[in-house]
Design an enzyme around this catalytic site. Sequence first.
Site, PDB file in Angstrom:
ATOM      1  N   PRO A   1       0.846  -1.193   0.000  1.00 30.34           N
ATOM      2  CA  PRO A   1       0.000   0.000   0.000  1.00 30.34           C
ATOM      3  C   PRO A   1       0.883   1.246   0.000  1.00 30.34           C
ATOM      4  O   PRO A   1       1.916   1.279   0.670  1.00 30.34           O
ATOM      5  CB  PRO A   1      -0.810  -0.129   1.293  1.00 30.34           C
ATOM      6  CG  PRO A   1      -0.069  -1.095   2.139  1.00 30.34           C
ATOM      7  CD  PRO A   1       0.724  -1.966   1.220  1.00 30.34           C
ATOM      8  N   HIS A   2       0.472   2.246  -0.762  1.00 29.91           N
ATOM      9  CA  HIS A   2       1.302   3.443  -0.888  1.00 29.91           C
ATOM     10  C   HIS A   2       0.431   4.653  -1.186  1.00 29.91           C
ATOM     11  O   HIS A   2      -0.683   4.509  -1.695  1.00 29.91           O
ATOM     12  CB  HIS A   2       2.356   3.269  -1.981  1.00 29.91           C
ATOM     13  CG  HIS A   2       1.789   2.863  -3.299  1.00 29.91           C
ATOM     14  ND1 HIS A   2       1.428   1.563  -3.592  1.00 29.91           N
ATOM     15  CD2 HIS A   2       1.487   3.586  -4.399  1.00 29.91           C
ATOM     16  CE1 HIS A   2       0.963   1.504  -4.824  1.00 29.91           C
ATOM     17  NE2 HIS A   2       0.973   2.721  -5.339  1.00 29.91           N
ATOM     18  N   ALA A   3       0.970   5.807  -0.830  1.00 31.39           N
ATOM     19  CA  ALA A   3       0.241   7.053  -1.071  1.00 31.39           C
ATOM     20  C   ALA A   3       1.210   8.222  -1.058  1.00 31.39           C
ATOM     21  O   ALA A   3       2.265   8.167  -0.422  1.00 31.39           O
ATOM     22  CB  ALA A   3      -0.834   7.259  -0.007  1.00 31.39           C
TER      23      ALA A   3
END
Length: 146
Positions: A65-67
């Site tokens: 997960p990344h942002a």
Amino acid sequence: MQLSDHLALENIVFDLPFVSKHKLLRHLADMSSRKTGIDPGIIAKALLARENLGSTGIGRGIAIPHALIEGLPKSLAIVARLARPVDFEAVDDIPVDIVVLLLSPASGHGQNLNILSCIARQLRDDHTVTAIRAARSADEIFALLT
């Protein structure tokens, strides 16, 4: 680029007892908030928005997960090994037990892609993934990834 530039030993947690992707992401947002000073709601919202575009479960029980986060001064990685696999709606439908969270400054999109690529390369190796699953300490996982 080295993963060790963005991953600190204290950012490795293992045997987390979460049963859902959303609860896990919110927990990782809380952890990230304590390390960055960014509001956990902002981080969680960005992570969930990215998940809504498509699962970051890349297969083989792994998710990244990344942002991109406004106001974040530098990239932050957190590695979590889960006590039990969680349905992450991964591309291969295999539940996830290894999670590598990546948060990057909103202005650093190119750097974000480079770090994601570095993480994916590390986790492509079956030996590394098997060793992460068998590791008994954060030190072992850190050594494997850095």
